[in-house]
Design a protein around this motif. Structure first.
Motif, PDB file in Angstrom:
ATOM      1  N   THR A  86      47.436  34.426  36.157  1.00 32.62           N
ATOM      2  CA  THR A  86      46.039  34.088  36.449  1.00 32.62           C
ATOM      3  C   THR A  86      45.256  35.348  36.805  1.00 32.62           C
ATOM      4  OG1 THR A  86      46.678  31.899  37.231  1.00 32.62           O
ATOM      5  CG2 THR A  86      44.513  32.717  37.924  1.00 32.62           C
ATOM      6  N   GLY A 113      41.688  28.189  44.581  1.00 33.42           N
ATOM      7  CA  GLY A 113      41.062  29.326  45.236  1.00 33.42           C
ATOM      8  C   GLY A 113      39.728  28.967  45.869  1.00 33.42           C
ATOM      9  N   THR A 119      36.877  33.675  42.146  1.00 30.94           N
ATOM     10  CA  THR A 119      38.092  32.906  42.390  1.00 30.94           C
ATOM     11  C   THR A 119      38.333  31.908  41.282  1.00 30.94           C
ATOM     12  OG1 THR A 119      39.304  31.737  44.133  1.00 30.94           O
ATOM     13  CG2 THR A 119      37.064  30.998  43.705  1.00 30.94           C
ATOM     14  N   ASP A 154      42.646  34.634  45.464  1.00 32.97           N
ATOM     15  CA  ASP A 154      43.445  33.558  44.887  1.00 32.97           C
ATOM     16  C   ASP A 154      44.403  33.031  45.953  1.00 32.97           C
ATOM     17  OD1 ASP A 154      44.296  31.762  42.978  1.00 32.97           O
ATOM     18  OD2 ASP A 154      45.257  33.240  41.687  1.00 32.97           O
TER      19      ASP A 154
END
Length: 187
Positions: free
Chosen positions: A129, A64, A59, A121
């Motif tokens: 990302t 996250g 993560t 996430d």
């Protein structure tokens, strides 16, 4: 209506340039995160994710972490946090994070060739990302078993070319309000 949908409908909207950004406990830590909302989200992730033979949860910091920590506690799967600070430890991998409103460098340790990982996430919006994370995982030879984002903001460039991202709920921002597009998400 579940807690996640209700909390999103009540989320305030701010603008960062042309980007309409909703402020929510899962994505921003504001307003405070109620345990019942986090519990609901974790149960949905565990039911939706492919956890078979997953070695690690991966993560990004920071938003996250709370979600992934709770999933790790419930599943006994170790957690790897991709962070914004470089430590220079052996095996550290650098990756680029490019979102709709920022660019930064992130760093990952403790993922090796052959590791089977679940990527978690908070929000899928631009996909920047998650693209950076999956590219870094591919570089080290890890197997991405599944990717789950709690919230998908539709309308952005959030398609992941080589991966299907499961989501718990899909939303859009219309006329300064969060609108639920799909209460059950993708996948």
């Amino acid at each position: 209506m579940d807690k996640l949908a209700r909390s999103l409908r009540e989320a305030p909207i701010i603008e960062k340039g042309d980007y309409h950004y909703f402020v929510h406990p899962i994505s921003d830590g504001v307003p405070m995160l109620e345990p019942s909302l986090l519990r609901e989200i974790v149960i949905k992730i565990i039911r939706k994710a492919n956890l078979e033979e997953v070695d690690k949860i991966v993560t990004p910091a920071a938003m996250g972490i709370h979600i992934s920590t709770a999933v790790s506690l419930m599943t006994d799967i170790p957690l790897v946090v991709i962070r914004k600070r470089q430590y220079g430890l052996e095996g550290e991998v650098s990756l680029a994070q490019v979102t709709g409103y920022s660019e930064s460098e992130m760093y990952m340790n403790d993922v090796a060739e052959g590791d089977r990982v679940l990527v978690l996430d908070d929000v899928l919006s631009t996909g920047g990302t998650l693209r950076g994370i999956t590219q870094a995982l591919e570089e080290v030879g890890a197997d991405v078993a599944d990717i789950v984002a709690v919230i998908k903001k539709v309308g952005g460039d959030n398609a992941m070319a080589d991966y299907d991202v499961k989501t718990l709920i899909n939303v859009d921002v219309v006329d300064g309000r969060v609108v639920i597009v799909d209460e059950h998400g993708d996948g």
